[in-house]
Structures are given as C-alpha cells and as structure tokens.
Design a protein around this motif. Structure first.
Motif, PDB file in Angstrom:
ATOM      1  N   SER A  29      16.199 -71.910 -35.035  1.00 47.66           N
ATOM      2  CA  SER A  29      15.646 -70.845 -34.203  1.00 47.66           C
ATOM      3  C   SER A  29      16.726 -69.819 -33.865  1.00 47.66           C
ATOM      4  N   PHE A  30      16.294 -68.585 -33.643  1.00 40.14           N
ATOM      5  CA  PHE A  30      17.199 -67.503 -33.270  1.00 40.14           C
ATOM      6  C   PHE A  30      16.425 -66.465 -32.481  1.00 40.14           C
ATOM      7  N   ARG A  31      17.180 -65.605 -31.801  1.00 41.30           N
ATOM      8  CA  ARG A  31      16.593 -64.440 -31.127  1.00 41.30           C
ATOM      9  C   ARG A  31      17.026 -63.217 -31.906  1.00 41.30           C
ATOM     10  N   GLU A  32      16.145 -62.253 -32.025  1.00 37.25           N
ATOM     11  CA  GLU A  32      16.516 -61.023 -32.714  1.00 37.25           C
ATOM     12  C   GLU A  32      17.014 -60.015 -31.686  1.00 37.25           C
ATOM     13  N   ALA A  33      18.202 -59.462 -31.925  1.00 41.12           N
ATOM     14  CA  ALA A  33      18.785 -58.481 -31.013  1.00 41.12           C
ATOM     15  C   ALA A  33      18.115 -57.128 -31.226  1.00 41.12           C
ATOM     16  N   PHE A  79      28.719 -64.657 -26.174  1.00 44.04           N
ATOM     17  CA  PHE A  79      29.511 -65.224 -27.263  1.00 44.04           C
ATOM     18  C   PHE A  79      30.193 -66.540 -26.892  1.00 44.04           C
ATOM     19  N   GLU A  80      30.061 -66.981 -25.648  1.00 46.70           N
ATOM     20  CA  GLU A  80      30.553 -68.310 -25.263  1.00 46.70           C
ATOM     21  C   GLU A  80      29.642 -69.399 -25.833  1.00 46.70           C
ATOM     22  N   THR A  81      28.346 -69.108 -25.907  1.00 48.03           N
ATOM     23  CA  THR A  81      27.379 -70.110 -26.347  1.00 48.03           C
ATOM     24  C   THR A  81      26.596 -69.684 -27.593  1.00 48.03           C
ATOM     25  N   GLU A  82      26.783 -68.443 -28.053  1.00 49.88           N
ATOM     26  CA  GLU A  82      26.014 -67.908 -29.173  1.00 49.88           C
ATOM     27  C   GLU A  82      26.936 -67.146 -30.127  1.00 49.88           C
ATOM     28  N   PHE A  83      26.434 -66.898 -31.313  1.00 48.94           N
ATOM     29  CA  PHE A  83      27.089 -66.001 -32.253  1.00 48.94           C
ATOM     30  C   PHE A  83      25.997 -65.226 -32.971  1.00 48.94           C
ATOM     31  N   VAL A  84      26.392 -64.283 -33.814  1.00 45.67           N
ATOM     32  CA  VAL A  84      25.430 -63.403 -34.461  1.00 45.67           C
ATOM     33  C   VAL A  84      25.529 -63.548 -35.972  1.00 45.67           C
ATOM     34  N   VAL A  85      24.382 -63.605 -36.616  1.00 46.18           N
ATOM     35  CA  VAL A  85      24.296 -63.520 -38.079  1.00 46.18           C
ATOM     36  C   VAL A  85      23.536 -62.233 -38.361  1.00 46.18           C
ATOM     37  N   VAL A  86      24.108 -61.400 -39.210  1.00 46.04           N
ATOM     38  CA  VAL A  86      23.482 -60.120 -39.500  1.00 46.04           C
ATOM     39  C   VAL A  86      23.266 -59.969 -40.997  1.00 46.04           C
ATOM     40  N   VAL A  87      22.153 -59.351 -41.361  1.00 47.58           N
ATOM     41  CA  VAL A  87      21.873 -58.974 -42.739  1.00 47.58           C
ATOM     42  C   VAL A  87      21.775 -57.448 -42.738  1.00 47.58           C
ATOM     43  N   ILE A  88      22.593 -56.804 -43.570  1.00 51.59           N
ATOM     44  CA  ILE A  88      22.641 -55.343 -43.602  1.00 51.59           C
ATOM     45  C   ILE A  88      22.334 -54.860 -45.018  1.00 51.59           C
ATOM     46  N   CYS A  89      21.446 -53.886 -45.110  1.00 53.68           N
ATOM     47  CA  CYS A  89      21.079 -53.275 -46.391  1.00 53.68           C
ATOM     48  C   CYS A  89      21.880 -51.992 -46.600  1.00 53.68           C
ATOM     49  N   PRO A  90      21.946 -51.512 -47.817  1.00 49.79           N
ATOM     50  CA  PRO A  90      22.586 -50.224 -48.068  1.00 49.79           C
ATOM     51  C   PRO A  90      21.790 -49.082 -47.411  1.00 49.79           C
ATOM     52  N   GLU A  91      22.465 -48.005 -47.148  1.00 47.53           N
ATOM     53  CA  GLU A  91      21.823 -46.816 -46.591  1.00 47.53           C
ATOM     54  C   GLU A  91      20.732 -46.332 -47.545  1.00 47.53           C
ATOM     55  N   SER A 100       9.926 -60.350 -42.838  1.00 48.84           N
ATOM     56  CA  SER A 100      10.014 -61.777 -42.536  1.00 48.84           C
ATOM     57  C   SER A 100      11.463 -62.206 -42.705  1.00 48.84           C
ATOM     58  N   ILE A 101      11.955 -62.983 -41.760  1.00 48.03           N
ATOM     59  CA  ILE A 101      13.307 -63.513 -41.894  1.00 48.03           C
ATOM     60  C   ILE A 101      13.352 -64.872 -41.201  1.00 48.03           C
ATOM     61  N   LYS A 102      13.948 -65.846 -41.888  1.00 42.98           N
ATOM     62  CA  LYS A 102      14.064 -67.211 -41.365  1.00 42.98           C
ATOM     63  C   LYS A 102      15.457 -67.752 -41.684  1.00 42.98           C
ATOM     64  N   LEU A 103      15.931 -68.652 -40.862  1.00 42.66           N
ATOM     65  CA  LEU A 103      17.158 -69.396 -41.131  1.00 42.66           C
ATOM     66  C   LEU A 103      16.749 -70.828 -41.405  1.00 42.66           C
ATOM     67  N   VAL A 104      17.009 -71.302 -42.636  1.00 40.30           N
ATOM     68  CA  VAL A 104      16.588 -72.647 -43.036  1.00 40.30           C
ATOM     69  C   VAL A 104      17.824 -73.440 -43.431  1.00 40.30           C
ATOM     70  N   GLU A 105      18.080 -74.510 -42.678  1.00 39.38           N
ATOM     71  CA  GLU A 105      19.239 -75.372 -42.937  1.00 39.38           C
ATOM     72  C   GLU A 105      18.898 -76.381 -44.015  1.00 39.38           C
ATOM     73  N   GLU A 106      19.763 -76.447 -45.035  1.00 39.06           N
ATOM     74  CA  GLU A 106      19.628 -77.428 -46.112  1.00 39.06           C
ATOM     75  C   GLU A 106      21.007 -77.994 -46.386  1.00 39.06           C
ATOM     76  N   MET A 132      20.583 -61.386 -35.795  1.00 37.84           N
ATOM     77  CA  MET A 132      20.030 -62.633 -35.283  1.00 37.84           C
ATOM     78  C   MET A 132      21.048 -63.342 -34.391  1.00 37.84           C
ATOM     79  N   ILE A 133      20.620 -63.703 -33.198  1.00 39.17           N
ATOM     80  CA  ILE A 133      21.473 -64.419 -32.248  1.00 39.17           C
ATOM     81  C   ILE A 133      21.169 -65.906 -32.383  1.00 39.17           C
TER      82      ILE A 133
END
Length: 148
Positions: A29-33, A79-91, A100-106, A132-133
């Motif tokens: 799970s994540f929160r979207e900033a 940032f004490e308890t969370e970090f950020v994952v970002v996906v950035i596209c070209p301009e 749709s965006i998901k984080l799936v652990e495998e 994503m936070i």
C-alpha cells in the motif's frame, strides 16, 4: 491407459498449483502525493523510477504547488517513517496520465506496475509523474518498472 492419463493430469495440475503458490506476491500500500511538480532542471528521455529518502532529495527534483480548494497544500511526507518512490516520464506535449499504478512485492524486489494513457496534443508541455509515499519498512527493497 486412462488411469495413467488421469494420474499424469493430476500430477501436472498439482505441480502447476504448487509452483504458483510458491511465488509469493503481495501488493504494497502507498499514498499518492498531491500538489508537486517536476522541476525543469530534471530531464529524461525514457520513463524512470527513483527512490527518494530525504526532504532535501525531494526538493532537488520536485517543487511544491499550493493551489486553491480543499486539498490545497502539498501532501506532507514524514521521512522518519516514510520514503518516496517516483515514476517520471519524459516531457511531452500530449495529455498523459497514469491510469493505474501498483506496487507488487515478489521475492526480493518490488514491481512498479503501471499503465499510462495518452490523449490529445496540447499547446504546452508537461512531465507526467506519480509520487508514491511508502512505509519505510520497504526501503531496502529493489524497485523495478513494469508496464502492463
């Protein structure tokens, strides 16, 4: 002959189900900033992902935008308890968004599974991204882009 076929089929089905069960995958799970933008000093020619672990690093790549309305301030990130994952596209000059965006652990990695929708051409450029936070318990994992 039929007994051998039934026995073989049962074994094949059992192997298939056990192999699927051994691939433990779970959605993280994540929160979207909200109310951030990619600074124009960041350039990329392809879709990239990045793990951001501090406020200084976030400020290096992103600016915050206060807007009118109910959720007008940028999403706060601890940032004490969370970090950020970002996906950035070209301009791009096309209306583009993550549908749709998901984080799936495998196993030892986390797949960043995403879909992008591109629509009509605009008169201005944008840099589409998803910020994503994530809870810090996942910070040591390797994040991998996977479009679907």
């Amino acid at each position: 002959m039929i007994k051998k076929f039934v026995k073989f089929s049962f074994i094949a089905i059992a192997i298939f189900f056990f192999s699927c069960a051994s691939q433990k995958s779970k959605e993280i799970s994540f929160r979207e900033a909200q109310n951030y933008f990619v600074k124009n000093t960041f350039k990329t020619e392809q879709i990239v992902s990045k793990k951001i672990i501090s406020q200084n690093e976030l400020n290096h790549f992103f600016g915050s935008a206060t807007v009118m309305g109910r959720n007008r301030k940028p999403t706060e990130i601890n940032f004490e308890t969370e970090f950020v994952v970002v996906v950035i596209c070209p301009e791009t000059f096309f209306s583009t968004q993550f549908t749709s965006i998901k984080l799936v652990e495998e196993e030892s990695k986390v797949n960043i599974q995403y879909k992008i929708t591109t629509k009509e051409k605009q008169t201005y450029s944008i840099v589409p991204f998803s910020l994503m936070i994530v809870d810090k318990e996942h910070i040591e994992k390797h994040f991998v882009l996977k479009q679907y």
